[in-house]
Design a protein around this motif. Structure first.
Motif, PDB file in Angstrom:
ATOM      1  N   GLN A 140      -3.336 -20.647  -3.979  1.00 39.45           N
ATOM      2  CA  GLN A 140      -3.686 -20.541  -5.508  1.00 39.45           C
ATOM      3  C   GLN A 140      -5.093 -20.244  -5.709  1.00 39.45           C
ATOM      4  O   GLN A 140      -5.419 -19.678  -6.646  1.00 39.45           O
ATOM      5  CB  GLN A 140      -3.021 -22.079  -6.022  1.00 39.45           C
ATOM      6  N   ASP A 141      -5.957 -21.099  -5.127  1.00 36.71           N
ATOM      7  CA  ASP A 141      -7.497 -20.811  -5.190  1.00 36.71           C
ATOM      8  C   ASP A 141      -7.811 -19.646  -5.179  1.00 36.71           C
ATOM      9  O   ASP A 141      -8.432 -19.050  -5.789  1.00 36.71           O
ATOM     10  CB  ASP A 141      -8.335 -21.992  -4.441  1.00 36.71           C
ATOM     11  N   VAL A 142      -7.566 -19.034  -3.941  1.00 41.05           N
ATOM     12  CA  VAL A 142      -7.707 -17.588  -3.777  1.00 41.05           C
ATOM     13  C   VAL A 142      -7.315 -16.685  -4.603  1.00 41.05           C
ATOM     14  O   VAL A 142      -7.796 -15.644  -5.334  1.00 41.05           O
ATOM     15  CB  VAL A 142      -7.159 -17.364  -2.171  1.00 41.05           C
ATOM     16  N   ASP A 143      -5.969 -16.595  -4.875  1.00 45.77           N
ATOM     17  CA  ASP A 143      -5.183 -15.891  -5.920  1.00 45.77           C
ATOM     18  C   ASP A 143      -6.178 -16.221  -7.315  1.00 45.77           C
ATOM     19  O   ASP A 143      -6.048 -15.033  -8.136  1.00 45.77           O
ATOM     20  CB  ASP A 143      -3.965 -16.321  -6.309  1.00 45.77           C
ATOM     21  N   ASN A 144      -6.538 -17.271  -7.576  1.00 42.41           N
ATOM     22  CA  ASN A 144      -7.122 -17.273  -9.088  1.00 42.41           C
ATOM     23  C   ASN A 144      -8.404 -16.783  -8.890  1.00 42.41           C
ATOM     24  O   ASN A 144      -9.044 -16.037  -9.948  1.00 42.41           O
ATOM     25  CB  ASN A 144      -7.518 -18.952  -9.522  1.00 42.41           C
ATOM     26  N   GLN A 145      -9.309 -16.851  -7.705  1.00 42.24           N
ATOM     27  CA  GLN A 145     -10.492 -16.154  -7.569  1.00 42.24           C
ATOM     28  C   GLN A 145     -10.554 -14.654  -7.866  1.00 42.24           C
ATOM     29  O   GLN A 145     -11.220 -14.045  -8.312  1.00 42.24           O
ATOM     30  CB  GLN A 145     -11.122 -16.540  -6.238  1.00 42.24           C
ATOM     31  N   ILE A 146      -9.252 -14.086  -7.271  1.00 42.33           N
ATOM     32  CA  ILE A 146      -8.975 -12.637  -7.288  1.00 42.33           C
ATOM     33  C   ILE A 146      -8.569 -12.075  -8.572  1.00 42.33           C
ATOM     34  O   ILE A 146      -9.166 -11.279  -9.167  1.00 42.33           O
ATOM     35  CB  ILE A 146      -7.628 -12.405  -6.372  1.00 42.33           C
ATOM     36  N   ALA A 147      -8.057 -13.109  -9.094  1.00 44.85           N
ATOM     37  CA  ALA A 147      -7.518 -12.775 -10.658  1.00 44.85           C
ATOM     38  C   ALA A 147      -8.634 -12.759 -11.516  1.00 44.85           C
ATOM     39  O   ALA A 147      -8.948 -11.816 -12.522  1.00 44.85           O
ATOM     40  CB  ALA A 147      -6.564 -13.849 -11.193  1.00 44.85           C
ATOM     41  N   VAL A 148      -9.912 -13.373 -11.599  1.00 43.45           N
ATOM     42  CA  VAL A 148     -11.155 -13.513 -12.117  1.00 43.45           C
ATOM     43  C   VAL A 148     -11.708 -12.453 -11.889  1.00 43.45           C
ATOM     44  O   VAL A 148     -12.205 -11.616 -13.028  1.00 43.45           O
ATOM     45  CB  VAL A 148     -11.689 -14.932 -12.041  1.00 43.45           C
ATOM     46  N   ARG A 149     -11.994 -12.053 -10.603  1.00 47.65           N
ATOM     47  CA  ARG A 149     -12.599 -10.795 -10.345  1.00 47.65           C
ATOM     48  C   ARG A 149     -12.066  -9.526 -10.853  1.00 47.65           C
ATOM     49  O   ARG A 149     -12.905  -8.840 -11.267  1.00 47.65           O
ATOM     50  CB  ARG A 149     -12.882 -10.620  -8.779  1.00 47.65           C
ATOM     51  N   MET A 150     -10.553  -9.552 -10.919  1.00 43.45           N
ATOM     52  CA  MET A 150     -10.209  -8.278 -11.467  1.00 43.45           C
ATOM     53  C   MET A 150     -10.399  -8.233 -13.098  1.00 43.45           C
ATOM     54  O   MET A 150     -10.645  -7.073 -13.644  1.00 43.45           O
ATOM     55  CB  MET A 150      -8.565  -8.227 -11.012  1.00 43.45           C
ATOM     56  N   ARG A 151     -10.423  -9.345 -13.640  1.00 45.03           N
ATOM     57  CA  ARG A 151     -10.506  -9.534 -15.070  1.00 45.03           C
ATOM     58  C   ARG A 151     -11.966  -8.927 -15.306  1.00 45.03           C
ATOM     59  O   ARG A 151     -12.401  -8.452 -16.172  1.00 45.03           O
ATOM     60  CB  ARG A 151     -10.554 -10.754 -15.471  1.00 45.03           C
ATOM     61  N   ARG A 152     -12.864  -9.552 -14.553  1.00 36.77           N
ATOM     62  CA  ARG A 152     -14.373  -9.073 -14.835  1.00 36.77           C
ATOM     63  C   ARG A 152     -14.552  -7.692 -14.747  1.00 36.77           C
ATOM     64  O   ARG A 152     -15.240  -7.138 -15.653  1.00 36.77           O
ATOM     65  CB  ARG A 152     -15.146  -9.954 -13.552  1.00 36.77           C
ATOM     66  N   GLN A 153     -13.824  -7.012 -13.879  1.00 36.87           N
ATOM     67  CA  GLN A 153     -13.773  -5.630 -13.715  1.00 36.87           C
ATOM     68  C   GLN A 153     -13.370  -4.764 -14.865  1.00 36.87           C
ATOM     69  O   GLN A 153     -13.772  -3.668 -15.147  1.00 36.87           O
ATOM     70  CB  GLN A 153     -13.023  -5.204 -12.512  1.00 36.87           C
ATOM     71  N   ALA A 154     -12.491  -5.460 -15.710  1.00 35.42           N
ATOM     72  CA  ALA A 154     -12.109  -4.792 -16.964  1.00 35.42           C
ATOM     73  C   ALA A 154     -13.078  -4.450 -18.018  1.00 35.42           C
ATOM     74  O   ALA A 154     -12.768  -3.313 -18.614  1.00 35.42           O
ATOM     75  CB  ALA A 154     -11.072  -5.752 -17.619  1.00 35.42           C
ATOM     76  N   ARG A 155     -14.141  -5.024 -17.944  1.00 37.53           N
ATOM     77  CA  ARG A 155     -15.354  -4.787 -18.857  1.00 37.53           C
ATOM     78  C   ARG A 155     -15.990  -3.408 -18.494  1.00 37.53           C
ATOM     79  O   ARG A 155     -16.681  -2.949 -19.484  1.00 37.53           O
ATOM     80  CB  ARG A 155     -16.536  -5.970 -18.726  1.00 37.53           C
ATOM     81  N   LEU A 156     -15.752  -2.806 -17.322  1.00 36.06           N
ATOM     82  CA  LEU A 156     -16.436  -1.507 -16.896  1.00 36.06           C
ATOM     83  C   LEU A 156     -15.696  -0.466 -17.835  1.00 36.06           C
ATOM     84  O   LEU A 156     -16.145   0.527 -17.783  1.00 36.06           O
ATOM     85  CB  LEU A 156     -16.194  -1.372 -15.385  1.00 36.06           C
TER      86      LEU A 156
END
Length: 280
Positions: A140-156
């Protein structure tokens, strides 16, 4: 509960409150008793160690003689400084970086070890995180970190979009993270992202003679408001280092610019990416 690292908004508010006190020609020792604070408490507020509620901010604005038409903006800043960022929903220990990046208008990133997080595919990001042997993470920790990283990318792709200047050492392109198929997909993603008008990608060729970049990766964040100083972030196994002194930030930006001048241009970098993809 306070955060282990003050949010960017809280630090921004703290800088403003200190500046307003100094403009009022009041020392901490003079202002604190008038606000019914100890000098230690006011000092912690101005260093963003402690948060501050809206009522206290109003008292400060009154004491410092701030014109009434400036109050709404500052009070709104105080409200936002107490908000928990969206990343907290994921229980992420981001070393104080994500909240700063969320407020930034431009990111200048030099990476010696792997593809910058803003340009990683989900599969590549998962493979990178799985390689962190020193930190035990649940699925779950890994999945959460991936989700955050993908959300950060949306700003591009936001309007206005986050500007990204990414400089990658060529060794990153040849480091077999996750296997051949995954790397081919990741490099193709880099080519695709480089086509965005707000993304500039350069590769520092392995044939380049020794340079300052060999000392390690770093990120410089720039903000839309010129009153907000640039910030340098350096990631390391024990945490994250934040540098804000003008001389430190200037040194990092000069290094970044110098490395860019020695790197392949954007078109040449994409050509190299395509070549590496063909050879995989």
């Amino acid at each position: 509960m306070t955060e282990s690292r003050p949010t960017f908004k809280r630090r921004q508010l703290a800088r403003l409150l200190r500046r307003l006190r100094e403009q009022a020609r009041l020392s901490i020792e003079e202002a604190a008793p008038l606000l019914h604070f100890s000098t230690a408490k006011l000092s912690r507020i101005e260093r963003a160690v402690n948060g501050v509620d809206v009522h206290a901010v109003k008292s400060m604005l009154d004491l410092y003689g701030v014109p009434g038409d400036q109050w709404p903006e500052i009070i709104d800043m105080a409200v936002r400084a107490r908000e928990r960022g969206w990343r907290h929903a994921y229980g992420l220990n981001d070393k104080g970086y994500v909240s700063m990046e969320a407020e930034a208008s431009a990111v200048y990133e030099y990476q010696l070890g792997y593809v910058p997080g803003l340009l990683q595919t989900e599969e590549y990001a998962r493979a990178v995180i799985a390689s962190y042997r020193l930190q035990r993470r649940s699925r779950q920790d890994v999945d959460n970190q991936i989700a955050v990283r993908m959300r950060r990318q949306a700003r591009l792709r936001d309007n206005p979009p986050l500007e990204l200047q990414a400089l990658i050492d060529e060794s990153v392109l040849h480091r077999p993270i996750g296997g051949t198929t995954l790397m081919r997909t990741q490099l193709a993603h880099l080519v695709e992202m480089s086509e965005l008008s707000n993304v500039t990608l350069r590769v520092l060729a392995s044939s380049t003679s020794p340079h300052e970049g060999l000392e390690g990766s770093f990120i410089v964040l720039r903000f839309a408001d010129p009153k907000d100083p640039d910030v340098v972030f350096i990631d390391h196994p024990a945490g994250g280092l934040h540098l804000e002194k003008e001389a430190q930030v200037t040194a990092c930006m000069l290094t970044f610019d110098h490395l860019c001048s020695r790197a392949l241009g954007p078109a040449e970098s994409v050509a190299l990416l395509r070549q590496v993809i063909r050879e995989l």
